[in-house]
Design a protein around this motif. Structure first.
Motif, PDB file in Angstrom:
ATOM      1  N   UNK A 213       0.851  -1.165  -0.185  1.00 16.50           N
ATOM      2  CA  UNK A 213      -0.082   0.041  -0.058  1.00 16.50           C
ATOM      3  C   UNK A 213       0.997   1.267  -0.114  1.00 16.50           C
ATOM      4  N   UNK A 214       0.768   1.929  -0.995  1.00 17.91           N
ATOM      5  CA  UNK A 214       1.484   3.394  -1.094  1.00 17.91           C
ATOM      6  C   UNK A 214       0.630   4.334  -0.602  1.00 17.91           C
ATOM      7  N   UNK A 215       1.430   5.088   0.544  1.00 13.48           N
ATOM      8  CA  UNK A 215       0.632   6.037   1.032  1.00 13.48           C
ATOM      9  C   UNK A 215       0.971   7.548   0.392  1.00 13.48           C
ATOM     10  N   UNK A 216       0.198   8.591   0.663  1.00 13.64           N
ATOM     11  CA  UNK A 216       0.124   9.791   0.092  1.00 13.64           C
ATOM     12  C   UNK A 216       1.522  10.487   0.459  1.00 13.64           C
ATOM     13  N   UNK A 217       2.207  10.169   1.752  1.00 10.86           N
ATOM     14  CA  UNK A 217       3.467  10.616   1.736  1.00 10.86           C
ATOM     15  C   UNK A 217       4.770  10.141   1.385  1.00 10.86           C
ATOM     16  N   UNK A 218       4.627   8.924   0.304  1.00  7.02           N
ATOM     17  CA  UNK A 218       5.505   7.881  -0.002  1.00  7.02           C
ATOM     18  C   UNK A 218       5.845   6.844   0.757  1.00  7.02           C
TER      19      UNK A 218
ATOM     20  N   UNK B  62       3.427   0.261   3.140  1.00 10.02           N
ATOM     21  CA  UNK B  62       3.061  -0.885   4.092  1.00 10.02           C
ATOM     22  C   UNK B  62       2.986  -2.044   3.342  1.00 10.02           C
ATOM     23  N   UNK B  63       3.720  -3.137   3.779  1.00 12.16           N
ATOM     24  CA  UNK B  63       3.985  -4.256   3.045  1.00 12.16           C
ATOM     25  C   UNK B  63       3.166  -5.427   3.969  1.00 12.16           C
ATOM     26  N   UNK B  64       2.312  -6.056   3.379  1.00  9.17           N
ATOM     27  CA  UNK B  64       1.512  -7.146   4.307  1.00  9.17           C
ATOM     28  C   UNK B  64       1.635  -8.405   3.380  1.00  9.17           C
ATOM     29  N   UNK B  65       1.301  -9.535   4.582  1.00  5.69           N
ATOM     30  CA  UNK B  65       1.429 -10.781   3.859  1.00  5.69           C
ATOM     31  C   UNK B  65       0.570 -11.656   4.865  1.00  5.69           C
ATOM     32  N   UNK B  66      -0.374 -12.380   4.054  1.00  4.78           N
ATOM     33  CA  UNK B  66      -1.522 -13.021   4.869  1.00  4.78           C
ATOM     34  C   UNK B  66      -1.491 -14.615   4.531  1.00  4.78           C
ATOM     35  N   UNK B  67      -0.816 -15.708   5.151  1.00  3.97           N
ATOM     36  CA  UNK B  67      -0.765 -17.055   5.002  1.00  3.97           C
ATOM     37  C   UNK B  67      -1.713 -17.652   5.686  1.00  3.97           C
ATOM     38  N   UNK B  68      -2.487 -18.486   5.003  1.00  4.59           N
ATOM     39  CA  UNK B  68      -3.648 -19.153   5.743  1.00  4.59           C
ATOM     40  C   UNK B  68      -3.741 -20.796   5.087  1.00  4.59           C
ATOM     41  N   UNK B  69      -3.826 -21.640   5.850  1.00  2.89           N
ATOM     42  CA  UNK B  69      -4.182 -23.041   5.351  1.00  2.89           C
ATOM     43  C   UNK B  69      -5.582 -23.348   5.473  1.00  2.89           C
ATOM     44  N   UNK B  70      -6.192 -23.918   4.613  1.00  2.00           N
ATOM     45  CA  UNK B  70      -7.809 -23.985   4.647  1.00  2.00           C
ATOM     46  C   UNK B  70      -8.036 -25.473   5.023  1.00  2.00           C
TER      47      UNK B  70
ATOM     48  N   UNK C 164      -1.053 -17.122   9.500  1.00  2.00           N
ATOM     49  CA  UNK C 164      -0.571 -15.775  10.308  1.00  2.00           C
ATOM     50  C   UNK C 164      -0.594 -14.560   9.350  1.00  2.00           C
ATOM     51  N   UNK C 165      -0.661 -13.479   9.770  1.00  2.00           N
ATOM     52  CA  UNK C 165      -0.481 -12.456   8.742  1.00  2.00           C
ATOM     53  C   UNK C 165       0.685 -11.380   9.457  1.00  2.00           C
ATOM     54  N   UNK C 166       1.358 -10.654   8.526  1.00  2.00           N
ATOM     55  CA  UNK C 166       2.276  -9.966   9.116  1.00  2.00           C
ATOM     56  C   UNK C 166       2.562  -8.646   8.374  1.00  2.00           C
ATOM     57  N   UNK C 167       2.987  -7.563   8.856  1.00  2.00           N
ATOM     58  CA  UNK C 167       2.954  -6.298   8.033  1.00  2.00           C
ATOM     59  C   UNK C 167       4.207  -5.439   8.618  1.00  2.00           C
ATOM     60  N   UNK C 168       4.760  -4.621   7.758  1.00  2.00           N
ATOM     61  CA  UNK C 168       5.659  -3.718   8.035  1.00  2.00           C
ATOM     62  C   UNK C 168       5.514  -2.312   7.079  1.00  2.00           C
ATOM     63  N   UNK C 169       6.054  -1.136   7.812  1.00  2.00           N
ATOM     64  CA  UNK C 169       5.917   0.158   7.198  1.00  2.00           C
ATOM     65  C   UNK C 169       7.413   0.572   6.860  1.00  2.00           C
ATOM     66  N   UNK C 170       7.421   0.769   5.492  1.00  2.00           N
ATOM     67  CA  UNK C 170       8.937   1.347   5.309  1.00  2.00           C
ATOM     68  C   UNK C 170       8.823   2.999   4.779  1.00  2.00           C
ATOM     69  N   UNK C 171       9.902   3.741   5.108  1.00  2.00           N
ATOM     70  CA  UNK C 171       9.955   5.080   4.684  1.00  2.00           C
ATOM     71  C   UNK C 171       9.538   5.512   3.299  1.00  2.00           C
ATOM     72  N   UNK C 172       9.810   4.392   2.311  1.00  2.00           N
ATOM     73  CA  UNK C 172       9.715   4.739   0.924  1.00  2.00           C
ATOM     74  C   UNK C 172      10.252   3.686   0.202  1.00  2.00           C
TER      75      UNK C 172
END
Length: 512
Positions: free
Chosen positions: A34-39, A42-50, A82-90
């Motif tokens: 996800x690209x934010x207006x300020x540049x 946010x990188x996300x990952x969602x892994x699930x087994x059915x 599980x799901x994971x996320x991290x915010x990067x400056x750019x």
């Protein structure tokens, strides 16, 4: 766009889908950026087994979660994954942790960011390489049928043969059931990447474009699982061009414009009131200045938003984690399209010329964008004729397909394509090659290529083809028509130059 760690996890998760653990279920992996207006990003990952996780699946999942935590991700457990996320400056911040995945590669594109007054312009082009051994596993229950020497000696040959026929029928049925179960599990699994933008994308090759152009989705499953019978997965090229406006600058410009409008209105009113007294000159000057400033500001905004962005070497996003001394080729300059455009008019070709190779005495190779998609056009100067070649990603990115020997030398795969010639003559020595559709002669073409000591691609020998088919298993018939031979060689000798022009112009192409 994903960093290398995500892609490695994606590959592992997808390979699990086709393992024995997933014959009764499937897994889903969704990654998004996800690209934010300020540049910031946010990188996300969602892994699930059915299906309920087994012990070995849970152990792998715990290992992945631990690696994500070590890489600075926030990890959250879900019901069956599980799901994971991290915010990067750019985007540069991601590149510095993503390694070679973000490194400019002249064979298939790179990441570019042009910073401007009103907005930043992004051009993202990266590749998910098709994995080897990506074919679906096939069952072979017939291997468990005992041979004649393994059955009791009391069984006679005729009884064994009858048993063998029945066993083979049952094995074939079991194979079909097993293969259908695996295919169903794979088809129900999800492996995709989504890009969320603050405003509509300018151009992209995403499989799905949603939310009025703000959401882009690529299906990554073909890179890891080949359901078409081939052993290797498909390369997936992800491309997107978009801009993110500077909100602070936009607000400031809005305030300035509003102030100028108010000033112009006030000056206009005062000019009208002071005109009878002869004291309107200062206000008239103020009105003129306000109008000139408004027009100039409007022109600046229009120019900044309408002008096509031209990237330079300084706009390339290169990981700082790369070894010191790493050197990269400068961005190539685009070739002139004038000759190809004139050729299109002369031959009444429908479509737009979007890239062209360098021109030599033999001719050139152009890339056209039509309503049905891109295609190649070969221009042969000697005969003043053309041939159309359907677009294939493997052709424009042929340099990614090679075998490398211990001495470092590369052996590139042969180029195979269908060359279509309108109004070809029936008295041609190649009349039996390929097929005819009315006056359109379609010729399957096979060309061997090799690089010289300067890594320039040249044709090795004469092109070959096949009789009465467009999908030959072997290309064993040499071409004899001089025009066909010349056109096939023009294609092979110019595809590298065309590929560089495509890169220079940042042309959006199909992703598979």
């Amino acid at each position: 766009m994903m960093y290398k760690h995500v892609m490695r996890r994606a590959a592992a998760a997808c390979l699990f889908v086709v393992s024995g653990l997933f014959l009764s279920g499937c897994a889903d992996l969704h990654a998004d950026m996800t690209f934010k207006d300020d540049g910031s990003i946010v990188l996300r990952k969602d892994l699930s087994f059915q299906i309920p996780m087994q012990a070995d699946m849970a152990a792998s999942l715990n290992q992945w979660k631990q690696e994500d935590r070590q890489n600075g991700f926030t990890v959250e457990d879900t019901a069956n994954g599980y799901r994971s996320s991290k915010t990067y400056a750019g985007i540069q911040d991601i590149a510095d942790t993503g390694g070679e995945f973000w490194t400019p590669d002249p064979e298939y594109g790179e990441i570019r960011l042009h910073k401007g007054l009103l907005y930043d312009y992004y051009s993202i082009h990266t590749r998910i390489k098709g994995q080897e051994n990506a074919a679906l596993p096939q069952a072979h229950y017939e291997d468990n049928i005992p041979n004649f020497f393994q059955v009791p000696s009391s069984v006679d040959v005729w009884s064994y043969l009858e048993y063998r026929k029945q066993a083979e029928r049952e094995a074939a049925q079991l194979n079909e059931i097993h293969n259908q179960a695996v295919a169903a599990a794979v088809n129900s699994a999800s492996l995709d990447f989504t890009m969320h933008l603050p405003m509509a994308v300018d151009a992209t090759n995403a499989d799905q474009v949603l939310d009025d152009g703000k959401t882009l989705v690529w299906d990554l499953k073909p890179a890891f699982i080949n359901t078409q019978g081939a052993s290797a997965g498909q390369d997936i090229h992800m491309q997107a061009q978009f801009r993110i406006f500077h909100q602070t600058t936009a607000i400031l410009l809005g305030v300035v414009c509003a102030a100028l409008v108010i000033a112009a209105i006030v000056c206009a009113v005062l000019v009208k009131r002071k005109q009878p007294t002869g004291q309107s000159k200062p206000y008239l000057i103020g009105l003129a200045v306000s109008i000139v400033c408004l027009v100039g500001l409007g022109g600046l905004v229009q120019s900044a938003t309408a002008t096509q962005v031209t990237f330079s070497d300084s706009d390339r996003i290169i990981s700082k984690a790369l070894p010191e001394g790493s050197a990269y080729q400068t961005l190539p300059s685009p070739n002139s399209l004038d000759t190809a455009k004139a050729m299109a008019e002369d031959h009444t070709l429908h479509g737009e010329v979007v890239a062209v190779s360098e021109e030599d005495d033999d001719g050139y190779l152009a890339l056209f964008q039509t309503t049905a998609g891109p295609c190649f056009v070969i221009a042969d100067k000697a005969s003043d004729s053309i041939a159309v070649v359907p677009f294939k990603q493997s052709l424009i990115h042929f340099r990614t397909q090679y075998t490398q020997f211990s001495n470092g030398k590369k052996s590139y795969y042969p180029l195979t394509f269908i060359m279509a010639r309108q109004n070809d003559t029936k008295d041609s020595p190649d009349v039996k090659l390929g097929i005819w559709q009315n006056d359109m002669h379609q010729i399957p073409t096979y060309v061997l290529i090799e690089p010289d000591e300067n890594d320039v691609i040249h044709v090795d020998g004469n092109p070959s083809s096949a009789w009465n088919t467009l999908t030959p298993s072997h290309y064993q018939v040499p071409m004899k028509d001089e025009i066909n031979i010349r056109m096939a060689k023009i294609f092979a000798n110019h595809i590298d130059s065309l590929s560089k022009d495509v890169r220079a112009r940042d042309v959006i192409l199909p992703n598979k």
